[in-house]
Design an enzyme around this catalytic site. Structure first.
Site, PDB file in Angstrom:
ATOM      1  N   ASP A  35       0.858  -1.151   0.039  1.00 32.46           N
ATOM      2  CA  ASP A  35      -0.071  -0.009  -0.089  1.00 32.46           C
ATOM      3  C   ASP A  35       0.663   1.321   0.035  1.00 32.46           C
ATOM      4  O   ASP A  35       1.878   1.280   0.515  1.00 32.46           O
ATOM      5  CB  ASP A  35      -0.977  -0.043   1.408  1.00 32.46           C
ATOM      6  CG  ASP A  35      -1.870   0.929   1.170  1.00 32.46           C
ATOM      7  OD1 ASP A  35      -2.573   1.337  -0.028  1.00 32.46           O
ATOM      8  OD2 ASP A  35      -2.069   1.763   2.196  1.00 32.46           O
ATOM      9  N   GLU A  81       0.631  -0.314  -5.181  1.00 34.31           N
ATOM     10  CA  GLU A  81      -0.328   0.546  -5.071  1.00 34.31           C
ATOM     11  C   GLU A  81       0.333   1.814  -5.331  1.00 34.31           C
ATOM     12  O   GLU A  81       0.892   2.554  -4.533  1.00 34.31           O
ATOM     13  CB  GLU A  81      -1.119   0.637  -3.766  1.00 34.31           C
ATOM     14  CG  GLU A  81      -2.162   1.379  -3.689  1.00 34.31           C
ATOM     15  CD  GLU A  81      -1.853   2.974  -3.243  1.00 34.31           C
ATOM     16  OE1 GLU A  81      -2.071   3.553  -4.233  1.00 34.31           O
ATOM     17  OE2 GLU A  81      -1.673   3.087  -2.159  1.00 34.31           O
ATOM     18  N   ASP A  90     -11.361   1.680  -0.857  1.00 30.70           N
ATOM     19  CA  ASP A  90     -11.263   2.959  -0.527  1.00 30.70           C
ATOM     20  C   ASP A  90     -12.320   3.812  -1.478  1.00 30.70           C
ATOM     21  O   ASP A  90     -12.419   5.142  -1.175  1.00 30.70           O
ATOM     22  CB  ASP A  90     -10.058   3.785  -0.865  1.00 30.70           C
ATOM     23  CG  ASP A  90      -9.189   3.653   0.439  1.00 30.70           C
ATOM     24  OD1 ASP A  90      -9.593   3.268   1.546  1.00 30.70           O
ATOM     25  OD2 ASP A  90      -7.723   3.554   0.134  1.00 30.70           O
TER      26      ASP A  90
END
Length: 480
Positions: A278, A325, A378
């Protein structure tokens, strides 16, 4: 995606363990694998499975290694003879306590001792930290009495001796999780389903790692944070996101060739077949915010040693499959770092429409070495996003679809699958055609997140068949 190359084009589903109907590693998890296998899916992606704080965010955890023991399936412990039916009804933690005492009485210690030995680099610190955290009423470790806060070894030795069973219980709970996870992973892999994990780039300040090894983080002489992590203003927030995590002391980490990071990735590599990092761009440069700033606006980009770090990780874990990501503000340097290690980046179709033809998320602009999503945890659900989209976005979408009355979210799922990306992933909410009320997380907010669960009754034959047909039509089914 080195290990996954036997499947040229793949489809995946994003669903966290907490979003299973039971929220644990029991029968629902196995039934979900069966559903994936029946539709031609090859990848099950979860969010981080680490132990969260009270807000249940899997991106702010009390350990970079320890798993969320709320996911342990108590019914399996009953079947294993470690818990009675009466004990299983007495509450989750009480059942785990009962399992520990029965396990110890029966002297099944070889496997447990081996587990503790394998994970000793983090398990000892985590078990101490967990019991101390409970002892101090779940206050952050920097509020503990000084000898405990500062890890005075004589004080800790006395405390551990006095709370030996509690400390061993924490270790045992981790043993149970890893055992159940290993069984699920074997079942998934047997059905040609790979497990795709996720790690936050940063760890929480109130975590076993920062308490046990404060020298690895950017802290002052009192072990307080001077700068915190986050991201500048972006699509999600006009004031950016002030995450509040400590930054790494990269100079100190470099001294042992990033051993802390390597151990972290070794744990993830054992749990998952693929791992997403991430906020990958933070490995090239990270947004540093003065700790006394209330928002993320007044920060600066500070360089990070991503090349040296990734070289150390791949040297220690040559078979690891990593995904970057790389959403948000991405520079040429970040792209170069990702491409040097042949890591797929991410593309989100909900970001594609309403702009011009240079938008990198437009279906025709997505390159093969990518993981493409309708949306992620998200984002709003695709149906929720579509219902809120303005006319400019919708008209652009209609132009791409050549259809002004698309069947949403199925039209966006099919468009996602039609891209060149090797791997296309759809959140479970989109398969179930759920609206924004079923969103998993709204970035920048602290209320009402991480709680969504699906119900098997929502998975109709119709939407299951539509999903299967979309996979088949795009050449992403496992048998293609």
């Amino acid at each position: 995606m080195h290990k996954q190359e036997q499947h040229k084009r793949q489809a995946g589903v994003l669903l966290h363990i907490s979003s299973l109907p039971s929220g644990n590693l029991g029968q629902d998890a196995y039934q979900f694998v069966d559903f994936l296998a029946s539709t031609g899916v090859s990848i099950w992606q979860t969010l981080p499975i680490n132990m969260p704080h009270a807000d249940n965010s899997p991106y702010q955890c009390v350990s970079a290694h320890a798993a969320n023991t709320a996911f342990i399936n108590v019914q399996q412990l009953v079947e294993d003879g470690l818990v009675t039916n009466e004990e299983s009804a007495s509450g989750h933690q009480q059942a785990l306590n009962a399992a520990y005492h029965r396990f110890m009485e029966n002297n099944h210690l070889d496997a447990f001792d081996q587990f503790c030995e394998t994970h000793q680099s983090w398990l000892k610190d985590f078990s101490r930290y967990s019991v101390l955290r409970q002892h101090f009423n779940f206050q952050s470790w920097d509020a503990w009495d000084a000898p405990y806060k500062n890890r005075d070894q004589a004080t800790l030795a006395v405390f551990e001796a006095e709370h030996k069973i509690n400390v061993e219980q924490v270790k045992f709970n981790q043993y149970l999780f890893f055992k159940q996870w290993d069984a699920l992973k074997k079942y998934a892999n047997k059905n040609d389903i790979a497990l795709f994990g996720d790690i936050p780039i940063f760890v929480a300040y109130d975590s076993a790692e920062v308490w046990a090894k404060p020298h690895l983080f950017r802290l002052d002489e009192n072990n307080a944070m001077t700068v915190v992590a986050g991201v500048p203003p972006d699509y999600f927030s006009e004031t950016g996101q002030r995450w509040g995590n400590p930054h790494y002391n990269w100079e100190v980490m470099a001294e042992d060739n990033y051993a802390w990071w390597v151990e972290r990735m070794q744990t993830q590599s054992a749990l998952f077949d693929l791992v997403r990092i991430d906020h990958f761009r933070g490995l090239e440069a990270a947004w540093e915010i003065p700790a006394d700033e209330e928002t993320a606006i007044n920060g600066t980009w500070v360089a990070a040693p991503g090349d040296a770090l990734l070289a150390a990780i791949y040297a220690a874990c040559p078979d690891i499959d990593l995904v970057a990501e790389d959403l948000g503000i991405i520079t040429e340097e970040v792209d170069a770092l990702r491409l040097k290690y042949d890591m797929p980046g991410m593309k989100i179709l909900q970001f594609a429409f309403g702009g011009d033809d240079t938008n990198p998320y437009l279906p025709e602009n997505i390159e093969e070495n990518s993981v493409v999503y309708t949306g992620t945890h998200d984002n709003d659900t695709t149906l929720g996003w579509y219902e809120q989209a303005d006319d400019q976005v919708k008209n652009h979408l209609y132009h791409c679809l050549e259809n002004e009355q698309p069947d949403m979210p199925n039209a966006l799922i099919s468009l996602t699958f039609s891209t060149k990306a090797k791997l296309a992933i759809v959140p479970m909410q989109d398969i179930l055609a759920l609206d924004g009320a079923h969103r998993m997380n709204t970035p920048g907010t602290t209320e009402g997140n991480w709680a969504w669960r699906f119900d098997w009754a929502q998975l109709t034959n119709e939407n299951s068949e539509q999903f299967k047909q979309a996979i088949n039509a795009s050449g992403r089914a496992r048998h293609d």
